[in-house]
Design a protein around this motif. Structure first.
Motif, PDB file in Angstrom:
ATOM      1  N   LEU A  48     -55.641  -5.058 -22.715  1.00  0.00           N
ATOM      2  CA  LEU A  48     -54.846  -3.838 -22.573  1.00  0.00           C
ATOM      3  C   LEU A  48     -55.265  -3.050 -21.346  1.00  0.00           C
ATOM      4  O   LEU A  48     -56.457  -2.852 -21.097  1.00  0.00           O
ATOM      5  CB  LEU A  48     -55.022  -2.931 -23.796  1.00  0.00           C
ATOM      6  N   ARG A  49     -54.282  -2.572 -20.618  1.00  0.00           N
ATOM      7  CA  ARG A  49     -54.502  -1.570 -19.568  1.00  0.00           C
ATOM      8  C   ARG A  49     -54.325  -0.225 -20.256  1.00  0.00           C
ATOM      9  O   ARG A  49     -53.275   0.048 -20.836  1.00  0.00           O
ATOM     10  CB  ARG A  49     -53.484  -1.701 -18.450  1.00  0.00           C
ATOM     11  N   VAL A  50     -55.361   0.575 -20.209  1.00  0.00           N
ATOM     12  CA  VAL A  50     -55.358   1.854 -20.906  1.00  0.00           C
ATOM     13  C   VAL A  50     -55.230   2.966 -19.871  1.00  0.00           C
ATOM     14  O   VAL A  50     -56.020   3.027 -18.924  1.00  0.00           O
ATOM     15  CB  VAL A  50     -56.656   2.028 -21.732  1.00  0.00           C
ATOM     16  N   PRO A  51     -54.236   3.859 -20.023  1.00  0.00           N
ATOM     17  CA  PRO A  51     -54.076   4.959 -19.073  1.00  0.00           C
ATOM     18  C   PRO A  51     -55.357   5.784 -18.977  1.00  0.00           C
ATOM     19  O   PRO A  51     -55.988   6.081 -19.984  1.00  0.00           O
ATOM     20  CB  PRO A  51     -52.939   5.798 -19.670  1.00  0.00           C
ATOM     21  N   GLY A  52     -55.748   6.103 -17.747  1.00  0.00           N
ATOM     22  CA  GLY A  52     -56.918   6.934 -17.536  1.00  0.00           C
ATOM     23  C   GLY A  52     -58.237   6.179 -17.548  1.00  0.00           C
ATOM     24  O   GLY A  52     -59.296   6.786 -17.389  1.00  0.00           O
ATOM     25  N   GLN A  53     -58.206   4.852 -17.749  1.00  0.00           N
ATOM     26  CA  GLN A  53     -59.430   4.050 -17.724  1.00  0.00           C
ATOM     27  C   GLN A  53     -59.351   3.038 -16.595  1.00  0.00           C
ATOM     28  O   GLN A  53     -58.287   2.482 -16.328  1.00  0.00           O
ATOM     29  CB  GLN A  53     -59.642   3.301 -19.044  1.00  0.00           C
ATOM     30  N   LYS A  54     -60.490   2.815 -15.946  1.00  0.00           N
ATOM     31  CA  LYS A  54     -60.536   1.830 -14.864  1.00  0.00           C
ATOM     32  C   LYS A  54     -60.400   0.405 -15.380  1.00  0.00           C
ATOM     33  O   LYS A  54     -59.601  -0.366 -14.890  1.00  0.00           O
ATOM     34  CB  LYS A  54     -61.856   1.941 -14.099  1.00  0.00           C
ATOM     35  N   GLY A  55     -61.209   0.076 -16.360  1.00  0.00           N
ATOM     36  CA  GLY A  55     -61.226  -1.290 -16.867  1.00  0.00           C
ATOM     37  C   GLY A  55     -60.153  -1.531 -17.907  1.00  0.00           C
ATOM     38  O   GLY A  55     -59.260  -0.716 -18.128  1.00  0.00           O
ATOM     39  N   THR A  56     -60.273  -2.678 -18.549  1.00  0.00           N
ATOM     40  CA  THR A  56     -59.332  -3.032 -19.599  1.00  0.00           C
ATOM     41  C   THR A  56     -60.076  -3.068 -20.936  1.00  0.00           C
ATOM     42  O   THR A  56     -61.301  -3.066 -20.981  1.00  0.00           O
ATOM     43  CB  THR A  56     -58.700  -4.409 -19.337  1.00  0.00           C
ATOM     44  N   VAL A  57     -59.320  -3.109 -22.013  1.00  0.00           N
ATOM     45  CA  VAL A  57     -59.875  -3.219 -23.354  1.00  0.00           C
ATOM     46  C   VAL A  57     -59.356  -4.522 -23.948  1.00  0.00           C
ATOM     47  O   VAL A  57     -58.164  -4.833 -23.833  1.00  0.00           O
ATOM     48  CB  VAL A  57     -59.444  -2.017 -24.230  1.00  0.00           C
ATOM     49  N   LEU A  58     -60.251  -5.294 -24.574  1.00  0.00           N
ATOM     50  CA  LEU A  58     -59.867  -6.542 -25.219  1.00  0.00           C
ATOM     51  C   LEU A  58     -59.736  -6.313 -26.714  1.00  0.00           C
ATOM     52  O   LEU A  58     -60.663  -5.830 -27.360  1.00  0.00           O
ATOM     53  CB  LEU A  58     -60.897  -7.637 -24.944  1.00  0.00           C
ATOM     54  N   VAL A  59     -58.574  -6.658 -27.247  1.00  0.00           N
ATOM     55  CA  VAL A  59     -58.283  -6.465 -28.662  1.00  0.00           C
ATOM     56  C   VAL A  59     -58.099  -7.832 -29.313  1.00  0.00           C
ATOM     57  O   VAL A  59     -57.272  -8.629 -28.840  1.00  0.00           O
ATOM     58  CB  VAL A  59     -56.989  -5.626 -28.838  1.00  0.00           C
ATOM     59  N   PRO A  60     -58.850  -8.137 -30.365  1.00  0.00           N
ATOM     60  CA  PRO A  60     -58.644  -9.419 -31.059  1.00  0.00           C
ATOM     61  C   PRO A  60     -57.211  -9.516 -31.585  1.00  0.00           C
ATOM     62  O   PRO A  60     -56.720  -8.592 -32.225  1.00  0.00           O
ATOM     63  CB  PRO A  60     -59.639  -9.366 -32.221  1.00  0.00           C
ATOM     64  N   PHE A  61     -56.551 -10.615 -31.286  1.00  0.00           N
ATOM     65  CA  PHE A  61     -55.169 -10.800 -31.715  1.00  0.00           C
ATOM     66  C   PHE A  61     -55.170 -11.503 -33.074  1.00  0.00           C
ATOM     67  O   PHE A  61     -54.852 -12.674 -33.208  1.00  0.00           O
ATOM     68  CB  PHE A  61     -54.382 -11.590 -30.672  1.00  0.00           C
ATOM     69  N   THR A  62     -55.578 -10.730 -34.086  1.00  0.00           N
ATOM     70  CA  THR A  62     -55.617 -11.220 -35.465  1.00  0.00           C
ATOM     71  C   THR A  62     -54.700 -10.345 -36.305  1.00  0.00           C
ATOM     72  O   THR A  62     -54.398  -9.208 -35.929  1.00  0.00           O
ATOM     73  CB  THR A  62     -57.040 -11.147 -36.042  1.00  0.00           C
ATOM     74  N   LEU A  63     -54.288 -10.841 -37.452  1.00  0.00           N
ATOM     75  CA  LEU A  63     -53.417 -10.076 -38.338  1.00  0.00           C
ATOM     76  C   LEU A  63     -54.096  -8.787 -38.806  1.00  0.00           C
ATOM     77  O   LEU A  63     -53.445  -7.756 -38.970  1.00  0.00           O
ATOM     78  CB  LEU A  63     -52.999 -10.932 -39.530  1.00  0.00           C
ATOM     79  N   GLU A  64     -55.403  -8.822 -38.981  1.00  0.00           N
ATOM     80  CA  GLU A  64     -56.142  -7.645 -39.420  1.00  0.00           C
ATOM     81  C   GLU A  64     -56.110  -6.530 -38.376  1.00  0.00           C
ATOM     82  O   GLU A  64     -55.926  -5.368 -38.697  1.00  0.00           O
ATOM     83  CB  GLU A  64     -57.598  -8.031 -39.721  1.00  0.00           C
ATOM     84  N   VAL A  65     -56.264  -6.893 -37.107  1.00  0.00           N
ATOM     85  CA  VAL A  65     -56.311  -5.896 -36.038  1.00  0.00           C
ATOM     86  C   VAL A  65     -54.919  -5.604 -35.483  1.00  0.00           C
ATOM     87  O   VAL A  65     -54.641  -4.490 -35.046  1.00  0.00           O
ATOM     88  CB  VAL A  65     -57.270  -6.357 -34.913  1.00  0.00           C
ATOM     89  N   VAL A  66     -54.041  -6.590 -35.500  1.00  0.00           N
ATOM     90  CA  VAL A  66     -52.684  -6.434 -34.970  1.00  0.00           C
ATOM     91  C   VAL A  66     -51.695  -6.727 -36.104  1.00  0.00           C
ATOM     92  O   VAL A  66     -51.163  -7.826 -36.211  1.00  0.00           O
ATOM     93  CB  VAL A  66     -52.437  -7.377 -33.773  1.00  0.00           C
ATOM     94  N   PRO A  67     -51.450  -5.730 -36.961  1.00  0.00           N
ATOM     95  CA  PRO A  67     -50.568  -5.983 -38.098  1.00  0.00           C
ATOM     96  C   PRO A  67     -49.087  -6.089 -37.736  1.00  0.00           C
ATOM     97  O   PRO A  67     -48.308  -6.674 -38.481  1.00  0.00           O
ATOM     98  CB  PRO A  67     -50.821  -4.794 -39.023  1.00  0.00           C
ATOM     99  N   THR A  68     -48.690  -5.521 -36.576  1.00  0.00           N
ATOM    100  CA  THR A  68     -47.268  -5.488 -36.240  1.00  0.00           C
ATOM    101  C   THR A  68     -47.029  -5.850 -34.782  1.00  0.00           C
ATOM    102  O   THR A  68     -47.609  -5.243 -33.882  1.00  0.00           O
ATOM    103  CB  THR A  68     -46.680  -4.081 -36.498  1.00  0.00           C
ATOM    104  N   VAL A  69     -46.163  -6.838 -34.571  1.00  0.00           N
ATOM    105  CA  VAL A  69     -45.620  -7.145 -33.255  1.00  0.00           C
ATOM    106  C   VAL A  69     -44.111  -7.006 -33.404  1.00  0.00           C
ATOM    107  O   VAL A  69     -43.490  -7.754 -34.151  1.00  0.00           O
ATOM    108  CB  VAL A  69     -45.991  -8.565 -32.782  1.00  0.00           C
ATOM    109  N   ASP A  70     -43.554  -6.027 -32.720  1.00  0.00           N
ATOM    110  CA  ASP A  70     -42.126  -5.740 -32.827  1.00  0.00           C
ATOM    111  C   ASP A  70     -41.481  -5.977 -31.468  1.00  0.00           C
ATOM    112  O   ASP A  70     -41.399  -5.074 -30.640  1.00  0.00           O
ATOM    113  CB  ASP A  70     -41.932  -4.297 -33.293  1.00  0.00           C
ATOM    114  N   LEU A  71     -41.048  -7.228 -31.238  1.00  0.00           N
ATOM    115  CA  LEU A  71     -40.460  -7.568 -29.946  1.00  0.00           C
ATOM    116  C   LEU A  71     -39.170  -6.798 -29.700  1.00  0.00           C
ATOM    117  O   LEU A  71     -38.893  -6.392 -28.571  1.00  0.00           O
ATOM    118  CB  LEU A  71     -40.200  -9.075 -29.860  1.00  0.00           C
ATOM    119  N   ALA A  72     -38.386  -6.573 -30.739  1.00  0.00           N
ATOM    120  CA  ALA A  72     -37.113  -5.857 -30.588  1.00  0.00           C
ATOM    121  C   ALA A  72     -37.337  -4.431 -30.084  1.00  0.00           C
ATOM    122  O   ALA A  72     -36.572  -3.923 -29.268  1.00  0.00           O
ATOM    123  CB  ALA A  72     -36.354  -5.839 -31.906  1.00  0.00           C
ATOM    124  N   GLN A  73     -38.405  -3.784 -30.552  1.00  0.00           N
ATOM    125  CA  GLN A  73     -38.722  -2.412 -30.130  1.00  0.00           C
ATOM    126  C   GLN A  73     -39.667  -2.388 -28.925  1.00  0.00           C
ATOM    127  O   GLN A  73     -39.983  -1.318 -28.418  1.00  0.00           O
ATOM    128  CB  GLN A  73     -39.358  -1.636 -31.289  1.00  0.00           C
TER     129      GLN A  73
END
Length: 169
Positions: free
Chosen positions: A130-155
């Motif tokens: 993730l590119r986070v506004p106001g931060q120089k670096g990036t943040v890595l988020v585990p792409f698991t159902l527990e951490v990412v419960p919703t992917v809404d491509l339509a929205q």
């Protein structure tokens, strides 16, 4: 770009007879040869691809129109794209990386957390960069159902439930 998906990249030449070293981004790596012809990102060149043999970290391959080591070397770094219509449909809980990149990310409380800049996989599981506004670096988020419960491509959004300490709030 919505009608094309990156399925591989040329890592340089292989040998002296115009073969290229090819890195596949497909779930079944050898499938990269079945989605052709493949094009460059801008669509200016198109290649029929034939895998000649597996090599360390990829394949040796022949591309139509590439006959010399120098021509193969000139293609180093070129990403290869297949038409989306040539790719298989995915189950509801699977996504092409191209569909995730650029999506807005918010946490379960609705707070914006950035945008997906890349999807990485270093062996264990996928990570969303993730590119986070106001931060120089990036943040890595585990792409698991527990951490990412919703992917809404339509929205055009992803909802995350980040582990404590992931963001410096």
């Amino acid at each position: 770009m919505a009608d094309k998906v990156c399925v591989g990249a040329i890592a340089g030449s292989f040998g002296v007879r115009g073969e290229v070293r090819l890195k596949s981004f497909c779930a079944t790596p050898e499938d990269v040869a079945t989605y052709g012809p493949l094009t460059t990102e801008d669509g200016s060149r198109s290649f029929d691809l034939r895998i000649t043999r597996p090599v360390k970290a990829g394949f040796a391959a022949r591309l139509s129109g590439v006959a010399t080591k120098e021509e193969a070397d000139a293609l180093r770094g070129t990403r290869l794209f297949a038409p989306r219509s040539a790719l298989p449909s995915l189950p509801d809980d699977e996504y092409y990386h191209a569909d995730l990149i650029g999506l807005a990310v918010q946490d379960t409380g609705g707070q914006p957390r950035g945008k997906v800049s890349a999807v990485l996989n270093h062996g264990a599981s996928d990570l969303l960069e993730l590119r986070v506004p106001g931060q120089k670096g990036t943040v890595l988020v585990p792409f698991t159902l527990e951490v990412v419960p919703t992917v809404d491509l339509a929205q055009g959004r992803i909802v995350i439930d980040p582990p404590e300490g992931l963001f410096d709030d």
